[in-house]
Design a protein around this motif. Structure first.
Motif, PDB file in Angstrom:
ATOM      1  N   ASP A   1     -11.029   2.559  -2.390  1.00 28.60           N
ATOM      2  CA  ASP A   1     -11.836   2.700  -3.601  1.00 28.60           C
ATOM      3  C   ASP A   1     -11.012   3.457  -4.641  1.00 28.60           C
ATOM      4  O   ASP A   1     -10.953   4.681  -4.630  1.00 28.60           O
ATOM      5  N   THR A   2     -10.345   2.710  -5.515  1.00 26.01           N
ATOM      6  CA  THR A   2      -9.497   3.334  -6.539  1.00 26.01           C
ATOM      7  C   THR A   2      -9.353   2.401  -7.729  1.00 26.01           C
ATOM      8  O   THR A   2      -9.464   1.184  -7.598  1.00 26.01           O
ATOM      9  N   TYR A   3      -9.095   2.983  -8.893  1.00 29.69           N
ATOM     10  CA  TYR A   3      -8.779   2.190 -10.076  1.00 29.69           C
ATOM     11  C   TYR A   3      -7.331   2.412 -10.509  1.00 29.69           C
ATOM     12  O   TYR A   3      -6.908   1.896 -11.549  1.00 29.69           O
ATOM     13  N   LYS A   4      -6.558   3.164  -9.711  1.00 30.94           N
ATOM     14  CA  LYS A   4      -5.168   3.482 -10.050  1.00 30.94           C
ATOM     15  C   LYS A   4      -4.224   2.573  -9.271  1.00 30.94           C
ATOM     16  O   LYS A   4      -4.285   2.487  -8.046  1.00 30.94           O
ATOM     17  N   ALA A   5      -3.307   1.929  -9.987  1.00 28.98           N
ATOM     18  CA  ALA A   5      -2.411   0.960  -9.365  1.00 28.98           C
ATOM     19  C   ALA A   5      -1.504   1.604  -8.323  1.00 28.98           C
ATOM     20  O   ALA A   5      -1.277   1.019  -7.253  1.00 28.98           O
ATOM     21  N   GLU A   6      -0.962   2.775  -8.597  1.00 31.69           N
ATOM     22  CA  GLU A   6      -0.058   3.401  -7.638  1.00 31.69           C
ATOM     23  C   GLU A   6      -0.794   3.830  -6.377  1.00 31.69           C
ATOM     24  O   GLU A   6      -0.275   3.700  -5.263  1.00 31.69           O
ATOM     25  N   THR A   7      -2.013   4.330  -6.538  1.00 34.18           N
ATOM     26  CA  THR A   7      -2.829   4.647  -5.362  1.00 34.18           C
ATOM     27  C   THR A   7      -3.089   3.395  -4.543  1.00 34.18           C
ATOM     28  O   THR A   7      -2.977   3.401  -3.316  1.00 34.18           O
ATOM     29  N   ALA A   8      -3.422   2.310  -5.221  1.00 31.80           N
ATOM     30  CA  ALA A   8      -3.678   1.053  -4.522  1.00 31.80           C
ATOM     31  C   ALA A   8      -2.447   0.589  -3.757  1.00 31.80           C
ATOM     32  O   ALA A   8      -2.532   0.190  -2.587  1.00 31.80           O
TER      33      ALA A   8
ATOM     34  N   HIS B   1      -6.518  -2.982   3.273  1.00 32.72           N
ATOM     35  CA  HIS B   1      -6.493  -4.444   3.142  1.00 32.72           C
ATOM     36  C   HIS B   1      -7.141  -4.954   1.854  1.00 32.72           C
ATOM     37  O   HIS B   1      -6.862  -6.074   1.436  1.00 32.72           O
ATOM     38  N   ILE B   2      -8.036  -4.172   1.269  1.00 32.31           N
ATOM     39  CA  ILE B   2      -8.864  -4.620   0.147  1.00 32.31           C
ATOM     40  C   ILE B   2      -8.840  -3.536  -0.928  1.00 32.31           C
ATOM     41  O   ILE B   2      -8.850  -2.339  -0.614  1.00 32.31           O
ATOM     42  N   ILE B   3      -8.837  -3.938  -2.197  1.00 34.92           N
ATOM     43  CA  ILE B   3      -8.931  -2.995  -3.307  1.00 34.92           C
ATOM     44  C   ILE B   3     -10.338  -3.067  -3.898  1.00 34.92           C
ATOM     45  O   ILE B   3     -10.833  -4.154  -4.205  1.00 34.92           O
ATOM     46  N   ASN B   4     -10.968  -1.914  -4.045  1.00 32.88           N
ATOM     47  CA  ASN B   4     -12.295  -1.804  -4.642  1.00 32.88           C
ATOM     48  C   ASN B   4     -12.142  -1.011  -5.944  1.00 32.88           C
ATOM     49  O   ASN B   4     -12.001   0.208  -5.924  1.00 32.88           O
ATOM     50  N   ASP B   5     -12.130  -1.718  -7.074  1.00 36.83           N
ATOM     51  CA  ASP B   5     -11.784  -1.120  -8.366  1.00 36.83           C
ATOM     52  C   ASP B   5     -13.023  -0.975  -9.243  1.00 36.83           C
ATOM     53  O   ASP B   5     -13.568  -1.962  -9.739  1.00 36.83           O
ATOM     54  N   ILE B   6     -13.458   0.269  -9.471  1.00 38.07           N
ATOM     55  CA  ILE B   6     -14.667   0.493 -10.266  1.00 38.07           C
ATOM     56  C   ILE B   6     -14.496   0.102 -11.728  1.00 38.07           C
ATOM     57  O   ILE B   6     -15.488  -0.030 -12.448  1.00 38.07           O
ATOM     58  N   TRP B   7     -13.253  -0.074 -12.171  1.00 34.01           N
ATOM     59  CA  TRP B   7     -13.020  -0.490 -13.552  1.00 34.01           C
ATOM     60  C   TRP B   7     -12.621  -1.958 -13.666  1.00 34.01           C
ATOM     61  O   TRP B   7     -12.176  -2.408 -14.718  1.00 34.01           O
ATOM     62  N   GLY B   8     -12.784  -2.719 -12.597  1.00 31.54           N
ATOM     63  CA  GLY B   8     -12.600  -4.166 -12.678  1.00 31.54           C
ATOM     64  C   GLY B   8     -11.278  -4.614 -13.255  1.00 31.54           C
ATOM     65  O   GLY B   8     -11.235  -5.527 -14.085  1.00 31.54           O
ATOM     66  N   LEU B   9     -10.178  -3.967 -12.845  1.00 31.51           N
ATOM     67  CA  LEU B   9      -8.811  -4.275 -13.274  1.00 31.51           C
ATOM     68  C   LEU B   9      -8.528  -3.845 -14.708  1.00 31.51           C
ATOM     69  O   LEU B   9      -7.428  -4.107 -15.224  1.00 31.51           O
ATOM     70  N   LYS B  10      -9.466  -3.146 -15.346  1.00 28.63           N
ATOM     71  CA  LYS B  10      -9.288  -2.742 -16.738  1.00 28.63           C
ATOM     72  C   LYS B  10      -8.910  -1.267 -16.888  1.00 28.63           C
ATOM     73  O   LYS B  10      -8.575  -0.826 -17.988  1.00 28.63           O
TER      74      LYS B  10
END
Length: 282
Positions: A108-115, A124-133
């Motif tokens: 659960d992250t919106y930061k690319a480096e964390t992901a 295995h999965i990215i859960n982005d609260i900002w929808g890639l924005k």
């Protein structure tokens, strides 16, 4: 006559025997917060041993996926740096991966480096609260690792002209970002963002019109667990919201949602099994 929702069929094989199938039943995503300030369980699982024990308990209770987060997203949360977020989550991801090697892990992250580092550590999965924005590099990371991404609806301000059409348009905008980055269609999941940039009434309206979201043709994840609008509706403390959460889950299943992100896995799993017996019948 009410019609059965048209559920998306997806199969994901992540290697090392880790597999996930969508379309035959509701999947339960258990929440594992490695944060000191999450709204309902902050500080309980910052210790790696406690986090692993809770992860094992959730899987025993029926969780199909575990969602690990290192930054609270409750209203009024204080953002943390990627370094601090990684300090919190990487030991948990590695330890949970070792203890539960066949369970898919979401970060659960919106930061690319964390992901990126979470995926390298075993997520295995990215859960982005900002929808890639929220981070201009996030879509590229998802495309590079060819992993599923949960696109959550969010806005910096509640400035809707018409709530549900605007939410759907925002999500379509995120899908366009995904497509432009080379993310494959079958890797995209949607989340209506209940509790994000929405009033109590907005959340209720969105829940009542979830079928419009599932009609877009992507798997839909619903995250309502213990959220403020349930607390406000029932006028109960946060630790007494299981029945209210279960009501939203059953409604979501009836409206085509396929994954439920929850704290109280055992109770919600039972509610989902009962709803599935009705909704998923052939």
């Amino acid at each position: 006559m009410n019609q059965r929702p048209d559920f998306c069929k997806r199969t994901y094989e992540f290697g090392s025997g880790t597999k996930l199938e969508l379309g035959d039943r509701t999947l339960i995503m258990g929440i594992l917060n490695a944060t000191p300030d999450s709204f309902s369980d902050g500080g309980r699982y910052t210790n790696v041993e406690a986090a692993v024990a809770h992860a094992i308990a959730m899987v025993e209770d029926g969780a199909d996926i575990l969602d690990i987060g290192g930054e609270s997203t409750r209203p009024g949360f204080e953002p943390v740096s990627a370094e601090e977020e990684l300090h919190r989550i990487l030991p948990v991801i590695r330890a949970v991966r070792q203890a539960l090697p066949h369970i898919p892990l979401s970060i659960d992250t919106y930061k690319a480096e964390t992901a990126r580092q979470a995926l390298e550590a075993g997520a295995h999965i990215i859960n982005d609260i900002w929808g890639l924005k929220g981070d201009p590099n996030m879509a590229a990371v998802v495309a590079e690792y060819r992993c599923p991404v949960i696109i959550n609806h969010n806005r910096h301000a509640r400035d809707y002209n018409d709530l549900v059409p605007d939410v759907l348009a925002d999500l379509q905008g995120s899908v366009s970002l995904a497509q432009a980055a080379g993310i494959e269609e079958d890797q995209i999941w949607l989340d209506p963002g209940i509790g994000f940039a929405k009033t109590h009434e907005d959340n209720l309206e969105m829940l009542g019109r979830l079928s419009e979201l599932s009609a877009l043709g992507y798997p839909v994840l619903l995250g309502t667990s213990r959220k403020r609008f349930i607390k406000q509706t029932l006028n109960l403390p946060v630790d007494e919201l299981i029945e209210g959460t279960a009501a939203t889950v059953v409604l979501g299943i009836a409206y085509g949602c396929q994954v439920m992100r929850v704290h109280d896995v055992k109770a919600i799993k039972r509610a989902a099994i009962m709803a599935d017996a009705i909704v998923y019948r052939s």
